[in-house]
Design an enzyme around this catalytic site. Structure first.
Site: not given
Length: 320
Positions: A60, A81, A100, A125-127, A151, A155, A250, A275, A277
């Site tokens: 971990d 990753f 994490t 990530t692009d998010e 999330y 990141k 999508n 939520k 989104h």
């Protein structure tokens, strides 16, 4: 003597694909550290153990003693990753993502600071950029980060930690930000495998809201080639966007998969939107294309058909 690479999260979707890519296309020796969560592939790890260039350590990244167990070699690079990545789960239980994605990244940075590796590539990530309107230009490396769910917030936090360790300590760090990946080994909780699984079993396919959310799709092998190129030629302190150049709603992806599988669109079921989104993601990959010479190899339609075939075979194997 072959150089050593440490891959965190190498039993997961993108990490596992990257390990296979390195074994096939380079002479690196590879160590994987992975805690083998629900989204990992322990059977694939067992298969890889037959290679003299591969070793696996269950551990971990949030625990210093587990990372220390891997630090018996001089690593050319750490490819990071390991992350919790499912948005719905981050909304229900953000603590796992904080631990994490933020604490785990911090722990790795501390070992890089102690000189256990020559460099680290942090996979993001692009998010982290947030959302785009339909008329806005795609995200570039200069776009301010503006995450909209737990999330992406974790990141973004890890990205900022990486930046701070580069600026403060001068560590050899690179961050990559990719668009939505698809391909072999992706967990069935994710969008494209969910569609395939439910269509295969003639179950209703949930589509959030009106289904008009737009994502930029990147085939995982193209992503792996980009990371491998950055490993060899990337510049420390830089961010590289890696996009597929395939903006799709999508709903259109659902319909295309149903068409490939010969299923009716009546399987589509519209459900209440998620939520926070984000409406649209799109990545501008000009920098990595012009500076490092990377470009996508796989056409979206070709890669999607290949992905559908792979997942159908895997789902059928598991049902035997």
């Amino acid at each position: 003597m072959s150089k050593e690479i440490l891959v965190t999260g190498g039993a997961g979707f993108i990490g596992l694909n990257f390990v296979y890519y390195l074994l096939k296309n380079t002479s690196y020796n590879i160590t994987v550290i992975d805690s083998l969560t629900y989204a990992s592939h322990p059977k694939e790890i067992l298969n890889l153990m037959s290679s003299p260039r591969f070793r696996f350590i269950k551990g971990d990244i949030k625990k210093h003693k587990d990372i220390q167990a891997t630090m018996d070699r001089n690593y050319e690079a750490i490819i990071h990753f390991a992350a919790e990545s499912h948005v719905d789960k981050s909304i229900k239980k953000p603590e796992d993502f904080i631990q994490t994605n933020i604490v785990g990244t911090y722990c790795l940075l501390e070992y890089l600071l102690k000189g256990y590796a020559k460099r680290m590539i942090h996979i993001s990530t692009d998010e982290v950029y947030g959302t785009l309107e339909l008329n806005q230009e795609p995200f570039t490396e200069k776009t301010p980060i503006s995450p909209n769910n737990p999330y992406s917030a974790t990141k973004a936090s890890s990205d900022l930690l990486v930046r701070s360790y580069y600026e403060t300590f001068g560590l050899p760090l690179i961050t990559t930000r990719c668009s939505n990946n698809f391909g072999p080994f992706q967990h069935k909780e994710k969008f494209i495998p969910t569609i395939i699984y439910k269509a295969l079993h003639n179950e209703k396919i949930p589509v959030y809201g009106d289904g008009m959310q737009i994502r930029d799709w990147l085939f995982v092998e193209d992503h792996c080639r980009a990371i491998s190129l950055i490993l060899e030629e990337g510049v420390f302190g830089e961010i590289y966007n890696i996009g597929g150049g395939n903006e799709k709603t999508n709903l259109s992806v659902v319909k295309q998969i149903l068409n490939i599988m010969g299923r009716e669109e009546s399987l589509i079921e519209y459900v209440e939107d998620r939520k926070g989104h984000d409406r649209r993601y799109a990545i501008d990959s000009t920098k990595i294309q012009e500076e490092l010479g990377w470009k996508q190899k796989f056409l979206f339609n070709q890669a999607l058909e290949k992905t559908v075939e792979w997942h159908i075979n895997k789902f059928k194997e598991r049902s035997l």
